[in-house]
Motif scaffolding. Structure first.
Motif, PDB file in Angstrom:
ATOM      1  N   LEU A  13      55.370  -1.543 -15.824  1.00 24.82           N
ATOM      2  CA  LEU A  13      55.000  -2.336 -17.115  1.00 24.82           C
ATOM      3  C   LEU A  13      56.417  -2.635 -17.775  1.00 24.82           C
ATOM      4  CD1 LEU A  13      52.348  -0.690 -16.522  1.00 24.82           C
ATOM      5  CD2 LEU A  13      52.117  -0.189 -18.878  1.00 24.82           C
ATOM      6  N   CYS A  14      56.171  -4.099 -18.192  1.00 27.66           N
ATOM      7  CA  CYS A  14      57.280  -4.514 -19.049  1.00 27.66           C
ATOM      8  C   CYS A  14      57.300  -4.221 -20.353  1.00 27.66           C
ATOM      9  CB  CYS A  14      57.605  -6.099 -18.993  1.00 27.66           C
ATOM     10  SG  CYS A  14      56.674  -6.813 -20.392  1.00 27.66           S
ATOM     11  N   ASN A  15      58.508  -3.645 -21.051  1.00 26.71           N
ATOM     12  CA  ASN A  15      58.544  -2.919 -22.324  1.00 26.71           C
ATOM     13  C   ASN A  15      57.704  -3.787 -23.406  1.00 26.71           C
ATOM     14  OD1 ASN A  15      59.605  -1.025 -24.028  1.00 26.71           O
ATOM     15  ND2 ASN A  15      60.792  -2.868 -24.878  1.00 26.71           N
ATOM     16  N   TRP A  16      57.957  -5.234 -23.392  1.00 27.37           N
ATOM     17  CA  TRP A  16      57.506  -5.801 -24.688  1.00 27.37           C
ATOM     18  C   TRP A  16      56.065  -6.511 -24.806  1.00 27.37           C
ATOM     19  CZ3 TRP A  16      61.523  -5.385 -27.503  1.00 27.37           C
ATOM     20  CH2 TRP A  16      62.918  -4.830 -27.270  1.00 27.37           C
ATOM     21  N   CYS A  17      55.584  -6.541 -23.627  1.00 31.70           N
ATOM     22  CA  CYS A  17      54.006  -7.001 -23.813  1.00 31.70           C
ATOM     23  C   CYS A  17      53.272  -5.911 -23.167  1.00 31.70           C
ATOM     24  CB  CYS A  17      54.140  -8.308 -23.216  1.00 31.70           C
ATOM     25  SG  CYS A  17      54.780  -9.829 -24.043  1.00 31.70           S
ATOM     26  N   THR A  41      59.714  -0.919 -17.563  1.00 34.98           N
ATOM     27  CA  THR A  41      60.917  -1.624 -17.314  1.00 34.98           C
ATOM     28  C   THR A  41      61.204  -2.733 -18.596  1.00 34.98           C
ATOM     29  OG1 THR A  41      59.943  -3.391 -16.172  1.00 34.98           O
ATOM     30  CG2 THR A  41      60.548  -1.577 -14.780  1.00 34.98           C
ATOM     31  N   MET A  42      62.327  -3.243 -18.640  1.00 31.56           N
ATOM     32  CA  MET A  42      62.880  -3.938 -19.746  1.00 31.56           C
ATOM     33  C   MET A  42      61.664  -5.364 -19.740  1.00 31.56           C
ATOM     34  SD  MET A  42      63.878  -2.556 -21.946  1.00 31.56           S
ATOM     35  CE  MET A  42      64.672  -3.628 -23.491  1.00 31.56           C
ATOM     36  N   CYS A  43      61.594  -5.713 -18.194  1.00 31.11           N
ATOM     37  CA  CYS A  43      60.987  -7.182 -17.978  1.00 31.11           C
ATOM     38  C   CYS A  43      60.349  -7.115 -16.685  1.00 31.11           C
ATOM     39  CB  CYS A  43      62.068  -8.239 -18.070  1.00 31.11           C
ATOM     40  SG  CYS A  43      61.642  -9.884 -17.579  1.00 31.11           S
ATOM     41  N   SER A  44      59.306  -7.785 -16.379  1.00 30.43           N
ATOM     42  CA  SER A  44      58.915  -7.525 -14.846  1.00 30.43           C
ATOM     43  C   SER A  44      59.685  -8.134 -14.120  1.00 30.43           C
ATOM     44  CB  SER A  44      57.222  -8.390 -15.097  1.00 30.43           C
ATOM     45  OG  SER A  44      57.720  -9.799 -15.121  1.00 30.43           O
ATOM     46  N   GLY A  45      60.753  -9.097 -14.569  1.00 27.69           N
ATOM     47  CA  GLY A  45      61.680  -9.648 -13.560  1.00 27.69           C
ATOM     48  C   GLY A  45      62.751  -8.610 -12.967  1.00 27.69           C
ATOM     49  N   PHE A  66      52.959  -5.273 -14.068  1.00 26.49           N
ATOM     50  CA  PHE A  66      52.431  -6.018 -15.298  1.00 26.49           C
ATOM     51  C   PHE A  66      53.523  -6.755 -15.940  1.00 26.49           C
ATOM     52  CE2 PHE A  66      48.918  -2.758 -14.655  1.00 26.49           C
ATOM     53  CZ  PHE A  66      47.831  -3.614 -14.892  1.00 26.49           C
ATOM     54  N   GLY A  67      53.394  -7.733 -16.690  1.00 32.80           N
ATOM     55  CA  GLY A  67      54.146  -8.596 -17.483  1.00 32.80           C
ATOM     56  C   GLY A  67      53.745  -9.404 -18.439  1.00 32.80           C
ATOM     57  N   CYS A  68      54.747 -10.095 -19.273  1.00 35.90           N
ATOM     58  CA  CYS A  68      54.243 -10.812 -20.441  1.00 35.90           C
ATOM     59  C   CYS A  68      53.416 -12.062 -19.769  1.00 35.90           C
ATOM     60  CB  CYS A  68      55.270 -11.370 -21.289  1.00 35.90           C
ATOM     61  SG  CYS A  68      56.406 -10.178 -21.749  1.00 35.90           S
ATOM     62  N   HIS A  69      52.515 -12.643 -20.692  1.00 33.49           N
ATOM     63  CA  HIS A  69      52.011 -13.940 -20.180  1.00 33.49           C
ATOM     64  C   HIS A  69      53.155 -15.098 -20.064  1.00 33.49           C
ATOM     65  CE1 HIS A  69      47.858 -13.367 -20.376  1.00 33.49           C
ATOM     66  NE2 HIS A  69      48.184 -12.314 -21.734  1.00 33.49           N
ATOM     67  N   ASP A  72      55.809 -16.101 -22.759  1.00 34.18           N
ATOM     68  CA  ASP A  72      56.138 -15.251 -23.965  1.00 34.18           C
ATOM     69  C   ASP A  72      57.072 -14.230 -23.142  1.00 34.18           C
ATOM     70  OD1 ASP A  72      54.001 -16.088 -25.440  1.00 34.18           O
ATOM     71  OD2 ASP A  72      52.615 -14.519 -24.789  1.00 34.18           O
ATOM     72  N   CYS A  73      57.756 -14.523 -21.903  1.00 36.67           N
ATOM     73  CA  CYS A  73      58.666 -13.458 -21.592  1.00 36.67           C
ATOM     74  C   CYS A  73      59.895 -13.481 -22.419  1.00 36.67           C
ATOM     75  CB  CYS A  73      59.265 -13.806 -20.080  1.00 36.67           C
ATOM     76  SG  CYS A  73      60.653 -12.740 -19.609  1.00 36.67           S
ATOM     77  N   HIS A  74      60.463 -12.201 -22.945  1.00 38.74           N
ATOM     78  CA  HIS A  74      61.517 -11.964 -23.811  1.00 38.74           C
ATOM     79  C   HIS A  74      62.808 -12.548 -23.132  1.00 38.74           C
ATOM     80  CE1 HIS A  74      59.396  -9.818 -27.185  1.00 38.74           C
ATOM     81  NE2 HIS A  74      58.580 -10.186 -26.584  1.00 38.74           N
ATOM     82  N   TYR A  75      62.817 -12.566 -21.802  1.00 35.83           N
ATOM     83  CA  TYR A  75      64.058 -12.886 -21.239  1.00 35.83           C
ATOM     84  C   TYR A  75      63.851 -14.217 -20.622  1.00 35.83           C
ATOM     85  CZ  TYR A  75      65.005  -8.013 -22.150  1.00 35.83           C
ATOM     86  OH  TYR A  75      65.176  -7.019 -22.776  1.00 35.83           O
ATOM     87  N   VAL A  76      63.051 -15.067 -21.348  1.00 31.42           N
ATOM     88  CA  VAL A  76      62.821 -16.627 -20.915  1.00 31.42           C
ATOM     89  C   VAL A  76      61.796 -16.842 -19.909  1.00 31.42           C
ATOM     90  CG1 VAL A  76      63.544 -19.081 -20.765  1.00 31.42           C
ATOM     91  CG2 VAL A  76      64.844 -17.209 -22.073  1.00 31.42           C
ATOM     92  N   GLY A  78      61.742 -14.594 -16.883  1.00 31.84           N
ATOM     93  CA  GLY A  78      61.703 -13.169 -15.932  1.00 31.84           C
ATOM     94  C   GLY A  78      60.435 -13.352 -15.173  1.00 31.84           C
ATOM     95  N   ASN A  79      59.309 -13.580 -15.870  1.00 29.94           N
ATOM     96  CA  ASN A  79      58.039 -13.384 -15.350  1.00 29.94           C
ATOM     97  C   ASN A  79      57.639 -14.547 -14.094  1.00 29.94           C
ATOM     98  OD1 ASN A  79      57.871 -15.217 -17.346  1.00 29.94           O
ATOM     99  ND2 ASN A  79      56.169 -14.264 -18.449  1.00 29.94           N
ATOM    100  N   LEU A  80      58.220 -15.569 -14.551  1.00 29.02           N
ATOM    101  CA  LEU A  80      58.221 -16.797 -13.465  1.00 29.02           C
ATOM    102  C   LEU A  80      58.613 -16.193 -12.126  1.00 29.02           C
ATOM    103  CD1 LEU A  80      58.944 -19.952 -15.529  1.00 29.02           C
ATOM    104  CD2 LEU A  80      56.992 -18.951 -15.240  1.00 29.02           C
TER     105      LEU A  80
HETATM  106 FE1  FES Z   1      57.884  -9.076 -20.306  1.00 24.49          FE
HETATM  107 FE2  FES Z   1      60.009 -10.393 -19.150  1.00 24.49          FE
HETATM  108  S1  FES Z   1      59.796  -9.462 -20.763  1.00 24.49           S
HETATM  109  S2  FES Z   1      57.681 -10.301 -18.590  1.00 24.49           S
END
Ligand code: FES
Length: 252
Positions: A13-17, A41-45, A66-69, A72-76, A78-80
């Motif tokens: 699970l990414c931390n932020w979402c 994890t900090m990001c799904s990436g 699981f990641g942000c939509h 919405d990724c906090h690292y721009v 990462g989820n792509l």
């Molecule tokens: Fe959530 Fe990158 S911070 S997917």
């Protein structure tokens, strides 16, 4: 009486979402099955595709990311990257016979506790229908999938994706996304066959026919991949068994 199968699912699970969404599901008391073990994890990436395979190797019945939509990724972006990598991981799991449904990716925001609970319920049910996953049965194909995901060629290609699809090369050409996907899957397929052969050769020198029997690749495919591996200095001819050549691995 036989006990009902209760899946064991590993979830990154990414931390932020997503983690915040799971937290919200907890404090809101939304019901979902207690089947998941969470790694934050900090990001799904940050989830290396190999981690997904290692989860299955360690005996989990399914691995989720699981990641942000998108957007919405906090690292721009990462989820792509996660979406694209998971696409290849699922394709390789399918190719290897493990099955694409043993891994999944989903997007959940911090405000979507109910959606998180719904996904866990849905994916638990899907895994329950698949039945228990036996890592022993799939040890060879899983090791080969991990070999592909760790291979220099595969990592170079995935790392170059933006360069190849967004910028023109010196000949003023760039690949369309679909073309890139096709190239990536072709490379992953060939690397998978090579990784299977290298795994089998860990047992020692083997004839082409033995390798073919153990990997379930045709003799023709084994011969082609052995030629590639020989050129790359990863295998060496080690005599003949009758008229069939035998090879050993030179990998460390
Ligand atoms: Fe959530 Fe990158 S911070 S997917």
């Amino acid at each position: 009486m036989e006990e009902a199968f209760e899946p064991r699912i590993l979830a990154f699970l990414c931390n932020w979402c997503s983690y915040a969404g799971a937290d919200l599901a907890g404090v809101s008391r939304f019901q979902y099955p207690p089947t998941i073990r969470i790694i934050r994890t900090m990001c799904s990436g940050r989830v290396d595709p190999v981690h997904v395979v290692e989860g299955l190797m360690s005996g989990y019945d399914c691995v989720l990311v699981f990641g942000c939509h998108f957007g919405d990724c906090h690292y721009v972006d990462g989820n792509l990257y996660t979406a694209k990598r998971m696409d290849v991981v699922k394709w390789l799991l399918d190719l290897s016979g493990v099955g694409a449904d043993r891994a999944e990716v989903r997007w959940v925001s911090a405000a979507e506790g109910q959606l998180f609970a719904d996904y866990v319920t849905e994916l638990t049910e899907r895994t329950r229908k698949l039945g228990p996953f036996d890592p022993e049965t799939f040890s060879l194909p899983l090791a080969a999938v991990a070999g592909v995901l760790n291979s220099v060629r595969f990592r170079w290609l995935t790392g170059m994706e933006r360069q190849l699809t967004e910028r023109e090369n010196v000949y003023h050409r760039k690949l369309e996304e679909d073309q890139f996907k096709q190239v990536l899957k072709t490379v992953a397929g060939l690397e998978y066959q090579k990784a299977l052969i290298l795994e089998v050769l860990k047992e020692g020198a083997q004839s082409v026919r033995e390798i073919s029997r153990k990997t379930k690749l045709s003799v023709y495919e084994v011969s082609l991949r052995l030629t590639d591996l020989e050129k790359a200095g990863q295998v060496e001819l080690k005599g003949y068994e009758g008229t069939t050549p035998r090879f050993i691995s030179l990998a460390a």
